[in-house]
Design a protein around this motif. Structure first.
Motif, mmCIF file in Angstrom:
data_model
loop_
_atom_site.group_PDB
_atom_site.id
_atom_site.type_symbol
_atom_site.label_atom_id
_atom_site.label_comp_id
_atom_site.label_asym_id
_atom_site.label_seq_id
_atom_site.Cartn_x
_atom_site.Cartn_y
_atom_site.Cartn_z
ATOM 1 N N LEU A 129 4.253 -13.284 -15.947
ATOM 2 C CA LEU A 129 4.569 -13.456 -14.528
ATOM 3 C C LEU A 129 3.501 -14.242 -13.776
ATOM 4 C CD1 LEU A 129 6.021 -9.906 -13.694
ATOM 5 C CD2 LEU A 129 7.239 -11.976 -14.400
ATOM 6 N N GLY A 130 2.389 -14.512 -14.416
ATOM 7 C CA GLY A 130 1.351 -15.330 -13.794
ATOM 8 C C GLY A 130 0.645 -14.665 -12.630
ATOM 9 N N ILE A 131 0.572 -13.355 -12.659
ATOM 10 C CA ILE A 131 -0.111 -12.623 -11.588
ATOM 11 C C ILE A 131 -1.618 -12.667 -11.837
ATOM 12 C CG2 ILE A 131 -0.405 -10.390 -10.455
ATOM 13 C CD1 ILE A 131 2.283 -11.703 -9.936
ATOM 14 N N THR A 132 -2.364 -12.991 -10.801
ATOM 15 C CA THR A 132 -3.808 -13.078 -10.919
ATOM 16 C C THR A 132 -4.475 -12.178 -9.876
ATOM 17 O OG1 THR A 132 -3.881 -14.990 -9.425
ATOM 18 C CG2 THR A 132 -3.706 -15.442 -11.788
ATOM 19 N N LYS A 133 -5.773 -12.087 -9.949
ATOM 20 C CA LYS A 133 -6.531 -11.231 -9.048
ATOM 21 C C LYS A 133 -6.222 -11.571 -7.587
ATOM 22 C CE LYS A 133 -11.207 -9.822 -7.805
ATOM 23 N NZ LYS A 133 -12.667 -9.969 -8.061
ATOM 24 N N GLY A 134 -5.954 -10.532 -6.796
ATOM 25 C CA GLY A 134 -5.688 -10.721 -5.374
ATOM 26 C C GLY A 134 -4.231 -10.967 -5.028
ATOM 27 N N ASP A 135 -3.377 -11.178 -6.052
ATOM 28 C CA ASP A 135 -1.951 -11.375 -5.773
ATOM 29 C C ASP A 135 -1.333 -10.059 -5.304
ATOM 30 O OD1 ASP A 135 -1.822 -14.056 -6.365
ATOM 31 O OD2 ASP A 135 -1.144 -13.762 -8.435
ATOM 32 N N MET A 136 -0.329 -10.187 -4.444
ATOM 33 C CA MET A 136 0.384 -9.019 -3.942
ATOM 34 C C MET A 136 1.660 -8.832 -4.768
ATOM 35 S SD MET A 136 -0.403 -6.903 -1.392
ATOM 36 C CE MET A 136 -1.302 -7.898 -0.198
ATOM 37 N N VAL A 137 1.847 -7.637 -5.320
ATOM 38 C CA VAL A 137 3.029 -7.321 -6.122
ATOM 39 C C VAL A 137 3.739 -6.138 -5.471
ATOM 40 C CG1 VAL A 137 3.898 -6.626 -8.378
ATOM 41 C CG2 VAL A 137 1.899 -8.139 -8.215
ATOM 42 N N GLY A 138 5.003 -6.326 -5.100
ATOM 43 C CA GLY A 138 5.741 -5.294 -4.392
ATOM 44 C C GLY A 138 6.484 -4.347 -5.318
ATOM 45 N N THR A 139 6.612 -3.102 -4.870
ATOM 46 C CA THR A 139 7.491 -2.139 -5.547
ATOM 47 C C THR A 139 8.482 -1.612 -4.517
ATOM 48 O OG1 THR A 139 6.178 -0.135 -5.116
ATOM 49 C CG2 THR A 139 5.588 -1.450 -7.057
ATOM 50 N N PHE A 140 9.726 -1.513 -4.904
ATOM 51 C CA PHE A 140 10.801 -1.025 -4.035
ATOM 52 C C PHE A 140 11.548 -0.002 -4.860
ATOM 53 C CE2 PHE A 140 14.739 -1.623 -1.436
ATOM 54 C CZ PHE A 140 14.169 -1.613 -0.174
ATOM 55 N N GLY A 185 -0.988 -0.417 -13.596
ATOM 56 C CA GLY A 185 -0.977 -1.726 -14.238
ATOM 57 C C GLY A 185 -1.282 -2.860 -13.282
ATOM 58 N N ILE A 186 -0.724 -2.793 -12.082
ATOM 59 C CA ILE A 186 -0.935 -3.860 -11.094
ATOM 60 C C ILE A 186 -2.388 -3.879 -10.629
ATOM 61 C CG2 ILE A 186 -0.343 -4.664 -8.776
ATOM 62 C CD1 ILE A 186 2.500 -3.493 -9.283
ATOM 63 N N SER A 187 -2.883 -2.726 -10.185
ATOM 64 C CA SER A 187 -4.268 -2.694 -9.688
ATOM 65 C C SER A 187 -5.261 -2.892 -10.825
ATOM 66 C CB SER A 187 -4.541 -1.382 -8.961
ATOM 67 O OG SER A 187 -4.423 -0.275 -9.829
ATOM 68 N N GLY A 188 -4.854 -2.532 -12.047
ATOM 69 C CA GLY A 188 -5.752 -2.651 -13.188
ATOM 70 C C GLY A 188 -6.188 -4.065 -13.488
ATOM 71 N N ILE A 189 -5.356 -5.053 -13.157
ATOM 72 C CA ILE A 189 -5.723 -6.454 -13.415
ATOM 73 C C ILE A 189 -6.335 -7.112 -12.187
ATOM 74 C CG2 ILE A 189 -3.908 -6.668 -15.169
ATOM 75 C CD1 ILE A 189 -2.341 -8.391 -13.146
ATOM 76 N N GLY A 190 -6.537 -6.308 -11.116
ATOM 77 C CA GLY A 190 -7.148 -6.852 -9.903
ATOM 78 C C GLY A 190 -6.150 -7.318 -8.870
ATOM 79 N N ALA A 191 -4.840 -7.118 -9.157
ATOM 80 C CA ALA A 191 -3.812 -7.440 -8.161
ATOM 81 C C ALA A 191 -3.632 -6.235 -7.235
ATOM 82 C CB ALA A 191 -2.508 -7.812 -8.853
ATOM 83 N N ILE A 192 -2.711 -6.333 -6.285
ATOM 84 C CA ILE A 192 -2.539 -5.292 -5.271
ATOM 85 C C ILE A 192 -1.126 -4.738 -5.353
ATOM 86 C CG2 ILE A 192 -2.599 -4.790 -2.791
ATOM 87 C CD1 ILE A 192 -4.453 -7.397 -2.673
ATOM 88 N N CYS A 193 -1.026 -3.430 -5.519
ATOM 89 C CA CYS A 193 0.268 -2.757 -5.598
ATOM 90 C C CYS A 193 0.738 -2.452 -4.177
ATOM 91 C CB CYS A 193 0.145 -1.480 -6.412
ATOM 92 S SG CYS A 193 1.684 -0.562 -6.580
ATOM 93 N N HIS A 194 1.759 -3.180 -3.742
ATOM 94 C CA HIS A 194 2.299 -3.007 -2.384
ATOM 95 C C HIS A 194 3.572 -2.183 -2.463
ATOM 96 C CE1 HIS A 194 4.769 -4.949 1.071
ATOM 97 N NE2 HIS A 194 4.271 -3.785 1.431
ATOM 98 N N THR A 195 3.493 -0.923 -2.103
ATOM 99 C CA THR A 195 4.666 -0.046 -2.146
ATOM 100 C C THR A 195 5.463 -0.212 -0.851
ATOM 101 O OG1 THR A 195 3.326 1.777 -1.299
ATOM 102 C CG2 THR A 195 3.577 1.611 -3.681
#
Length: 545
Positions: free
Chosen positions: A60-71, A84-94
């Motif tokens: 998915l090409g997610i890198t550090k600081g990217d915002m990833v949403g969960t719905f 998993g999301i926060s583990g790679i340095g991305a941000i889990c946006h619920t």
């Protein structure tokens, strides 16, 4: 001179690694939206988190600081997304699934989500507004059958995403002050505002609420997480449970009282969380149809709105289950206080103890509270002097996401909660109202929360909401909206006034009562007083019972 101590990372990866190392055999049990039960271990979840980390990075090409949403609902894959999301340095946006379409569109565009993981049952809510999303590149479907059909563009199935990924992944070095998660406020007083949690704040919150004076969690407990994972990270419980080794039970969309009672019974749940309306529904269902065997449930933790003293008393008297009061906000990650009695309360009468247990409790270590009165002075801890509750601490917001609006913060760095409160000599805080919900009648303040708590203790009243309405003589007067236990057997206005006269002065007692089928509620289960006032202004509330 600085101490000679290692700089050890306080991150969500540290929580995950600990949970896998010590409690890898403990279980996560999910009751999926279709009603089926799924069970796997912390160790299984850990491996899937690493598969997810590989998929996020390489597919998915997610890198550090990217915002990833969960719905999504509460379930195992959603727990995996937390880590998993926060583990790679991305941000889990619920993302709150109960907001309006306009608010959801605003939140997703404001946060700049790159990918959104969405439950199959919730897909229709996003399909309507997906063309308006500005940054979303793809959608990953959770709990969706292979033949699932959707108009969402660029979709993948979660299990397909993980299927060919390695279970080996080296977590990157993450600064504990980096963001790991984000939630938005419910937007009841304007556009929702983003609160960005750090790894450090999340770690400290989780380690604090494990303690006996707080969540009181251990490896012998089974927790039912009713609080939605989209609401302030389920109050931090998915992190706390990994640290304590507590078994997790996740109900997804199975939230009817009868279903929750079945889950509580079958899984031998010892502790649970949820807003008061959930526990009121469970209590009424248990009264109507008592369980054949005594529940293992020892206590339930309540926040979001005031837990009525009558519900605390009745649940304990009828079923031996304790209600534990807590308080917090999206801006406080969320738990700021919790109410448990201390040894100096042992000799009090049961009624006196109840009065304390109905308070929101004492601040956690790492959190400070103060009450500021209308004249700008700090209120004494006398349990009587009211003022605005302000807070600062290790997991309290310092500013909102993408905004320079500092109206919610004092010059010396405290967050202004908007709650009107008191603090007693032992440090127990009690919310008396929201600043916008206080009623000022004839120059005297009236607490809508106190009136609601008293009214709901009446045996014929199921729910009660009190708001201010204009009055020519007194400027404002309280109006009470009531949901009756049995509509065929309603108390009269005179009976209600007499009932309240035991605890309230004459000027504080409502003379106007409205029967309604259900109190309007916000997306997180609080009374929507903004909507109640709108209905009154529009003439849609009938004043006679």
């Amino acid at each position: 001179m600085k101490g000679l101590i290692m700089d050890y990372p306080l991150t969500t990866n540290t929580i995950l690694e600990y949970g896998n190392s010590v409690f890898h055999k403990k279980k996560i049990i999910t009751y999926l939206p279709n009603g089926t039960r799924h069970e796997y271990s912390f160790g299984d979840m850990y491996k899937r988190c690493k598969q997810l980390a590989n998929a996020l990075t390489h597919k998915l090409g997610i890198t550090k600081g990217d915002m990833v949403g969960t719905f999504a609902w509460n379930h195992g894959p959603h727990i995996e997304l937390y880590y998993g999301i926060s583990g790679i340095g991305a941000i889990c946006h619920t993302i709150n699934i109960r907001l309006s379409a306009q608010q959801t569109e605003y939140i997703i565009n404001n946060s700049e989500d790159k990918v959104i993981f969405v439950d199959a049952t919730l897909v229709p809510l996003l399909e309507k507004i997906a063309p308006l999303f500005e940054t979303v590149e793809c959608f990953v479907l959770l709990n969706a059958p292979k033949d699932f059909v959707t108009t969402l563009p660029n979709t993948l199935h979660y299990e397909d995403l993980l299927a060919d990924q390695s279970e080996d992944f080296d977590w990157p070095v993450i600064d504990e002050k980096d963001a790991c998660g984000m939630c938005y406020t419910s937007g009841t007083t304007g556009l929702p505002k983003g609160v960005l949690y750090s790894h450090r704040s999340t770690f400290l919150h989780a380690t604090t609420i494990v303690a006996p004076n707080a969540g009181n969690a251990s490896s012998r407990d089974t927790f039912l997480l009713i609080v939605p994972q989209f609401h302030v990270m389920a109050w931090g419980y998915p992190y706390m449970c990994l640290l304590s080794g507590s078994k997790m039970v996740l109900p997804s969309s199975n939230l009817k009282p009868e279903t929750l009672i079945k889950i509580l019974t079958e899984e031998k749940v010892t502790k649970a969380n949820g807003v008061p309306s959930i526990w009121l529904g469970i209590y009424e269902a248990m009264k109507k149809n008592p369980p054949k065997e005594k529940l293992a449930l020892e206590e339930y933790l309540v926040g979001g709105s005031a837990l009525p003293m009558s519900l605390i008393e009745n649940f304990e008297k009828d079923f031996g289950i304790k209600g534990i009061h807590a308080w917090g906000m999206t801006e406080t990650s969320p738990l700021g206080t919790l109410c448990r009695l201390q040894p100096n309360h042992d000799n009090l009468s049961y009624k006196e103890k109840l009065k304390i247990r109905a308070k929101q409790g004492v601040a956690f270590p790492g959190v400070e509270l103060r009450i500021i009165t209308d004249d700008g002075n700090r209120a004494p801890h006398d349990g009587k002097t009211m003022g605005e509750l302000q807070i600062k601490g290790a997991w309290t917001v310092s500013s909102y996401f993408k905004t320079n609006n500092h109206e919610s913060f004092t010059k010396d760095g405290w967050f202004k909660t908007g709650d009107v409160s008191t603090i007693d000599e032992d440090g127990y805080m009690q919310i008396t109202d929201r600043t916008k919900d206080l009623i000022k009648s004839g120059g005297e303040w009236i607490s809508s929360v106190a009136l609601e708590s008293a009214l709901v203790s009446h045996p014929k009243i199921k729910e009660a909401a009190v708001v201010a309405i204009p009055d020519k003589k007194w400027v404002e007067r309280p109006l009470a909206l009531l949901v009756f236990t049995t509509p065929q057997d309603k108390p009269s206005n005179e009976e209600l006034i007499s009932f309240l006269a035991k605890d309230f002065a004459k000027y504080q007692i409502p003379t106007d009562y409205v029967e309604i089928d259900e109190v309007p509620k916000t997306s997180v289960g609080k009374f929507d007083k903004k909507e109640i006032r709108r209905l009154y202004a529009a003439g849609k509330l009938t004043m006679a019972l």
